[in-house]
Scaffold this active site. Structure first.
Site, mmCIF file in Angstrom:
data_model
loop_
_atom_site.group_PDB
_atom_site.id
_atom_site.type_symbol
_atom_site.label_atom_id
_atom_site.label_comp_id
_atom_site.label_asym_id
_atom_site.label_seq_id
_atom_site.Cartn_x
_atom_site.Cartn_y
_atom_site.Cartn_z
ATOM 1 C CE LYS A 57 -3.871 2.078 2.570
ATOM 2 N NZ LYS A 57 -4.687 2.034 3.805
ATOM 3 C CB SER B 11 -7.955 3.914 2.714
ATOM 4 O OG SER B 11 -7.147 3.303 3.702
ATOM 5 C CB SER C 68 -8.330 1.277 5.715
ATOM 6 O OG SER C 68 -9.015 2.455 5.479
HETATM 7 N N1 GLN Z 1 -12.981 4.862 5.963
HETATM 8 C C1 GLN Z 1 -12.445 5.328 7.198
HETATM 9 C C2 GLN Z 1 -11.995 6.747 7.053
HETATM 10 O O1 GLN Z 1 -12.175 7.293 6.006
HETATM 11 C C3 GLN Z 1 -11.331 4.451 7.650
HETATM 12 C C4 GLN Z 1 -10.097 4.667 6.899
HETATM 13 C C5 GLN Z 1 -8.960 3.839 7.371
HETATM 14 O O2 GLN Z 1 -9.137 2.866 8.092
HETATM 15 N N2 GLN Z 1 -7.759 4.260 6.996
HETATM 16 O O3 GLN Z 1 -11.467 7.337 7.954
#
Ligand code: GLN
Length: 488
Positions: free
Chosen positions: A78, A155, A179
């Site tokens: 990632k 994400s 995410s």
């Molecule tokens: N979707 C969540 C956010 O936008 C979690 C994102 C994540 O876990 N990095 O904060």
């Protein structure tokens, strides 16, 4: 040997050992797979030349019987992980052309055990999002029903999509509020968020430091165990890194779940959850019962406060972490007539809308006069949520919940922010509590999209959730391959 893409990590390791094929042949198969799946827009950067050099070393190690734990395993990373000499952007324009001079601890742990870096995978900008649509280089397409252009989730959307599309044998992800688990569910793969502190955060682009955790995204549960084992461990460079012993997650897989107590939280049945997801949960409960687990309905009444707390704590920490992108120390700069103007121009053009929104919310809740009302209050509620989990784990060993309220939605279909934020309703509580969670695919819904189920465990009981996941995986026998995969 035909189709090398079909094998899992443990299968590949034993086939490499038997010299059925070389790491170079394996790597070439993955390089072709990446070319073939280019339209899914998963990789931001590839590093094939370096990878081919490393494959030579791996082949020599196999020849001499000196192979390491993940010798020759091609993984995708990632773009939140800093990789020495390889552009690392966190999918943001503000980090365009940022080439770290250091390697994150987690990725270094992987390379030290012989894994090979295929390249950097797209994600939401600074890991803020649930659909991968906030990535500066545009949307990633889920390989399931790819012609319908569905989200891979976010994400870590690029990571989950690449593993599902067989354009990486495994990938790294980061999980701040879901995410790893949510994209794994949307893409029909396994995603594990370890206990906070299990994997070092050093060298990972910071989003919300008290929540960020690295973890693996893999094709199956035993691969997750192998990856986690290598990624984990104490790191003196991260002050919140745990010095707890790292068990041999892989060797200790396969325990029976007879007699273990599984809690099913009532609150995770809320409105808006699709019937296919509820069916998957019922199916999971049946699998557990068939294997002798005791099912206990439980209540987690504070769950409803998780999202509001998360959307105060995470932006607060983000606003502070992202203050460092000033056009001087990292990445891109947009000049101005004064220093202040340069800062302004750089941040105005460098950050996307979602990131700016979070910086503004975060700055607001931390500002004097509002700090007590929002930030401090949120921290107190966070503690209560943690306590609620601690109490529940005195009664049950694990909790089972859906990973997401819906399956992968169409890209561009969720314009409304609240709906997007609600996607993390089942994953955020574990992030706030710091406990480990894993998502595994259980079945396909009526649109032939994967449905994920989440298993939550007590602090540092990754072994426990892997064991339950292992049993469920065998029952579910989820062996479908998406039509956007390189295997087709
Ligand atoms: N979707 C969540 C956010 O936008 C979690 C994102 C994540 O876990 N990095 O904060």
């Amino acid at each position: 040997m035909s189709n090398l893409l079909q094998f899992s990590i443990s299968e590949v390791l034993s086939l490499l050992e038997k010299k059925e094929f070389s790491t170079k042949e394996l790597l070439e198969a993955y390089i072709n797979a990446i070319e073939k799946t280019k339209d899914l827009n998963m990789y931001l950067t590839t590093c094939f030349d370096k990878a081919l050099e490393q494959a030579k070393v791996s082949d020599v190690n196999y020849m001499n019987g000196n192979q390491r734990l993940l010798e020759g395993i091609p993984v995708g990373v990632k773009d939140m992980f800093c990789t020495k000499g390889i552009e690392t952007t966190a999918s943001s324009n503000i980090l365009k052309k940022f080439v770290p001079t250091y390697e994150s601890t987690v990725t270094q742990n992987l390379w030290n055990q012989g894994a090979i870096n295929l390249g950097k995978l797209s994600c939401d900008e600074f890991a803020m999002g649930s659909s991968n649509e906030t990535a500066a280089k545009g949307k990633v397409i889920n390989p399931w029903n790819f012609e319908e252009e569905r989200t891979p989730g976010g994400s870590s959307g690029g990571s989950a999509a690449a593993v599902a599309a067989k354009a990486a044998l495994a990938a790294t992800g980061t999980d701040t509020g879901g995410s790893i688990r949510q994209p794994a569910a949307f893409c029909g793969v396994v995603g594990l968020k370890p206990t906070y502190g299990r994997c070092s955060r050093w060298g990972i682009v910071a989003f919300a430091s008290s929540l960020d955790q690295a973890g693996p995204i893999t094709r199956n549960v035993s691969d997750a165990a192998l990856m986690l084992q290598v990624m984990s461990g104490y790191d003196p460079k991260d002050s919140t890194s745990s010095n707890k012993n790292v068990p041999n997650f892989y060797n200790d897989l396969g325990k029976s779940i007879k007699g273990i107590k599984i809690g099913i939280p009532e609150e995770y049945n809320s409105n808006g959850i699709s019937s296919d997801i509820l069916d998957a949960k019922d199916l999971t409960v049946n699998f557990l019962k068939e294997n002798g687990a005791e099912i206990i309905p439980v209540k987690l009444p504070l769950t409803k406060y998780s999202l509001p707390v998360y959307y105060i704590v995470a932006p607060a920490e983000a606003s502070s972490n992202l203050a460092r992108y000033d056009g001087v120390r990292y990445g891109a700069r947009v000049d101005g007539n004064s220093l202040d103007e340069m800062y302004e121009n750089t941040r105005h053009l460098g950050f996307g809308d979602e990131v700016k929104r979070r910086i503004m919310i975060g700055t607001y809740v931390l500002s004097s006069g509002y700090y007590d009302a929002y930030y401090l209050k949120a921290q107190k509620v966070r503690r209560l949520i943690k306590n609620e989990f601690t109490e529940i784990f005195k009664k049950v060993d694990f909790l089972i919940t859906p990973t997401t309220p819906t399956t992968a939605f169409k890209l561009g279909s969720t314009q409304d922010l609240l709906t997007m934020y609600l996607n993390d309703v089942f994953t955020v509580p574990a992030s706030l509590a710091g406990i480990p969670g894993i998502s595994i695919p259980i079945k396909l819904d009526k649109d032939k999209l994967p449905v994920g189920i989440q298993i939550l465990g007590q602090d540092f009981d990754e072994q426990g959730i892997l064991n339950v996941a292992n049993v469920l995986e065998a029952c579910a026998a989820f062996n479908y391959v998406p039509n956007g995969s390189a295997q087709w």
